[in-house]
Design a protein around this motif. Structure first.
Motif, PDB file in Angstrom:
ATOM      1  N   PRO A 127       0.887  -1.201  -0.038  1.00  0.00           N
ATOM      2  CA  PRO A 127      -0.124  -0.066  -0.112  1.00  0.00           C
ATOM      3  C   PRO A 127       0.878   1.266  -0.123  1.00  0.00           C
ATOM      4  N   GLU A 128       1.841   1.410   0.782  1.00  0.00           N
ATOM      5  CA  GLU A 128       2.620   2.515   0.798  1.00  0.00           C
ATOM      6  C   GLU A 128       3.311   2.785  -0.385  1.00  0.00           C
ATOM      7  N   ILE A 129       3.883   1.869  -1.098  1.00  0.00           N
ATOM      8  CA  ILE A 129       4.599   1.910  -2.165  1.00  0.00           C
ATOM      9  C   ILE A 129       3.664   2.460  -3.338  1.00  0.00           C
ATOM     10  N   ALA A 130       2.326   2.023  -3.381  1.00  0.00           N
ATOM     11  CA  ALA A 130       1.362   2.151  -4.200  1.00  0.00           C
ATOM     12  C   ALA A 130       0.928   3.755  -4.038  1.00  0.00           C
ATOM     13  N   ALA A 131       0.579   4.184  -2.985  1.00  0.00           N
ATOM     14  CA  ALA A 131       0.324   5.385  -2.716  1.00  0.00           C
ATOM     15  C   ALA A 131       1.287   6.485  -3.010  1.00  0.00           C
TER      16      ALA A 131
END
Ligand code: KG4
Ligand code: ZN
Length: 370
Positions: A56-60
């Motif tokens: 999730p953090e990489i995606a955001a």
């Protein structure tokens, strides 16, 4: 409540500029008021494969880095300047909250700077309405129809009765179908996302070679379960320990797994059709709907119920912004038909969960979608 005495409004005029950022696809599309796609771009983020799933953090962070250039490029493809945009839309849920916040904030900021309205879109509703894009399904996709949504994050049967009117007939009680494909592909040493790689390997395998369970098959209702199937498959691998699998064995496992999923999904969908006798069409959407063995089974199920089967082309089955723009247009048109004010969702907050059943509130005066 009846809306008949309310004054008729006209729908927000396009073009609509739409943004999708609920998972690992960063996408922008521009559609005319009639739903004609003027330009669209999708970036499927890399950077997740090494982790075997979406981080999730990489995606955001990737959405944040990609969106400004992507929106500019999409406007350029459409031959438009920003002030020619009629209104802005974005997925505001359900999905990964970091990405949703990035996409929705970007879209709201753009709308504010242009002095145009912002329309919040439910991502699952966007999948549900895609089949109604002009020209997509021969003969059109009139309500009501049954939607099978099978992706990495979703696995549900939905009665689509009208814009904003959805009934979930059943869904997965553990993994989503795509998640099961991805996990099994990982066990077989294939890359990520695993669905397409597994389908390719299965082409050289025998779908009857390895007996696997069909969870919930033959049971009432249309819920799904894939975790027992996954466990059964892992037990077949156990004797090999860390040794590489013989190619034919891996291919047979892939084919047998794919067949089990197709059998189970066909059984569940055929029950869902019995729960929705008024359905005039069976629609499949989501990345797993790209699977040709599954598609063939769904065609059989629809035919035996005397229905047509439709699956949007792959680029519109997987996450994209065309569906977001189209859902926003449908929402605006429905509000206009009901004589309700046009949505201006600049205060709507992104939400990781947003049940489809809540969408009816949009068309109930005095209630808000927040
Ligand atoms: O709809 P999607 O692009 O993203 C979301 O999850 O929202 O779906 C991606 C999922 C992945 O799990 C991928 O492995 C699966 O769809 N998938 C497939 C195939 N192509 C994509 N599964 C089985 N067979 C395929 N050909
Ligand atoms: Zn999706």
């Amino acid at each position: 409540m009846s809306h008949q005495n309310l004054p008729k409004n006209s729908a927000l005029a396009g073009p609509v500029l739409a943004i999708e950022s609920s998972c690992d696809e960063t996408a922008c599309a521009i559609l005319s008021s009639e739903g004609v796609c003027l330009a669209q771009r999708v970036v499927s983020q890399d950077g997740h494969a090494d982790f075997g799933g979406v981080v999730p953090e990489i995606a955001a962070r990737a959405h944040l880095a990609l969106l400004p250039g992507l929106v500019q490029a999409t406007l350029k493809d459409a031959g438009m300047t920003p002030d020619e945009v009629g209104f802005v839309a974005a997925s505001t849920g359900p999905g990964l909250i970091g990405g949703l916040i990035v996409g929705a904030s970007f879209a709201k900021g753009l709308a504010l700077s242009l002095g145009k309205p912002f329309v919040a879109v439910n991502h699952v509703e966007a999948h549900a309405l895609t089949a109604r894009l002009p020209g997509l399904v021969p003969g059109g996709a009139a309500f009501p129809y049954l939607l099978l949504l099978v992706s990495g994050g979703h696995c549900q049967c939905i009665a689509v009765e009208g814009v904003g009117r959805y009934r979930k007939l059943g869904g997965t009680i553990d993994d989503a179908a795509g998640e099961a494909f991805d996990k099994v592909a990982k066990m077989l040493g294939l890359g990520w996302p695993g669905g397409p790689a597994l389908e390719k390997l299965a082409q050289s395998g025998n779908p009857k070679a390895i007996p696997l369970p069909r969870p919930l098959m033959g049971r009432a209702g249309c819920d799904f379960s894939f975790s027992g199937l996954k466990t059964a498959l892992s037990q077949k691998l156990a004797p090999y320990g860390l040794d590489p699998l013989p190619h034919q064995f891996a291919a047979d496992l892939a084919a047998s797994f794919q067949q089990a999923v197709a059998d189970v999904v066909a059984d569940r969908v055929s029950n869902a059709l019995k729960m929705m006798p008024e359905a005039g069409l069976l629609v499949a959407a989501g990345g797993v709907a790209a699977n040709s063995v599954l598609r063939a089974r769904l065609e059989e199920v629809a035919a035996s119920a005397g229905l047509r089967f439709a699956a949007p082309p792959l680029r519109l089955c997987t996450d994209n912004a065309v569906m977001v723009g189209w859902a926003a247009l449908e929402t605006c048109r429905e509000a206009a038909d009901l004589g309700l004010p046009q949505p201006d969702d600049s205060t709507v907050r992104p939400r990781p969960r947003w049940p489809l059943e809540d969408m009816a509130a949009r068309f109930t005066p005095q209630e808000s979608v927040v």
